[in-house]
Design a protein around this motif. Structure first.
Motif, PDB file in Angstrom:
ATOM      1  N   TRP A  89       0.854  -1.208   0.000  1.00 12.70           N
ATOM      2  CA  TRP A  89       0.000   0.000   0.000  1.00 12.70           C
ATOM      3  C   TRP A  89       0.887   1.255   0.000  1.00 12.70           C
ATOM      4  O   TRP A  89       0.693   2.182  -0.795  1.00 12.70           O
ATOM      5  N   LEU A  90       1.882   1.250   0.880  1.00 12.95           N
ATOM      6  CA  LEU A  90       2.765   2.424   0.982  1.00 12.95           C
ATOM      7  C   LEU A  90       3.599   2.616  -0.280  1.00 12.95           C
ATOM      8  O   LEU A  90       3.866   3.752  -0.672  1.00 12.95           O
ATOM      9  N   SER A  91       3.998   1.535  -0.935  1.00 13.21           N
ATOM     10  CA  SER A  91       4.831   1.709  -2.138  1.00 13.21           C
ATOM     11  C   SER A  91       4.028   2.358  -3.260  1.00 13.21           C
ATOM     12  O   SER A  91       4.546   3.225  -3.974  1.00 13.21           O
ATOM     13  N   HIS A  92       2.751   1.993  -3.396  1.00  5.67           N
ATOM     14  CA  HIS A  92       1.925   2.645  -4.424  1.00  5.67           C
ATOM     15  C   HIS A  92       1.608   4.085  -4.032  1.00  5.67           C
ATOM     16  O   HIS A  92       1.525   4.968  -4.895  1.00  5.67           O
ATOM     17  N   MET A  93       1.468   4.312  -2.737  1.00  9.42           N
ATOM     18  CA  MET A  93       1.210   5.680  -2.297  1.00  9.42           C
ATOM     19  C   MET A  93       2.457   6.546  -2.484  1.00  9.42           C
ATOM     20  O   MET A  93       2.364   7.705  -2.892  1.00  9.42           O
TER      21      MET A  93
END
Ligand code: HEM
Length: 125
Positions: A89-93
């Motif tokens: 989730w954080l990598s796409h964000m």
């Protein structure tokens, strides 16, 4: 007139549309994350996250008018979110935030919140 909000400062609605759209382009193609999301309502998911973030940063309060109190930890309880899901989730964000062209200070403000929120949403070891 009320104080200028972070929502205004970073460009208002179009900035949040761009952020969340870019984020979901990545999520939709992610083998870890995609299966968690409602396959027949990607547009709805995109709208809910956008409205929430707009409201959080001082923009329109449409999220709560339509969805009520956020209660985000409770709303995420049905989804198994461990370290892998959180990090995906954080990598796409991260990719989506990078696409906005914010100042370093704006970036740090937004990212600090998103990282804290993602860790707090984890509900599995
Ligand atoms: C909803 C996954 C973190 C905000 C959802 C949904 C999933 C999901 C599967 C349901 C999609 C929908 O129908 O709307 C995850 C995962 C995360 C994560 C795997 C990894 C840590 C976060 C964070 C925030 C957030 C950090 C806030 C900064 C929301 C919001 C909704 C939502 C606002 C819609 C809630 C509603 O009104 O029903 N999330 N999420 N999520 N998520 Fe997350």
């Amino acid at each position: 007139p009320s104080a200028r909000t972070f929502f205004d400062e970073v460009g208002g609605h179009p900035t949040f549309v761009a952020l969340v759209h870019r984020f979901y382009e990545g999520v939709r193609q992610d083998p870890v994350l995609a299966p968690l999301y409602p396959q027949d309502d990607w547009d709805g998911a995109e709208t809910r996250l956008r409205m929430f973030l707009e409201q959080y940063w001082g923009g329109p309060t449409t999220y709560s008018q339509e969805r009520g109190h956020p209660r985000l930890r409770m709303r995420h309880a049905p989804f198994a979110i461990g370290p892998a899901e959180r990090d995906a989730w954080l990598s796409h964000m991260r990719d989506a935030v990078d696409s906005l062209g914010l100042t370093d200070e704006q970036d740090a403000t937004l990212w600090g919140y998103l990282e804290m929120a993602a860790f707090s949403m984890q509900n599995r070891h």
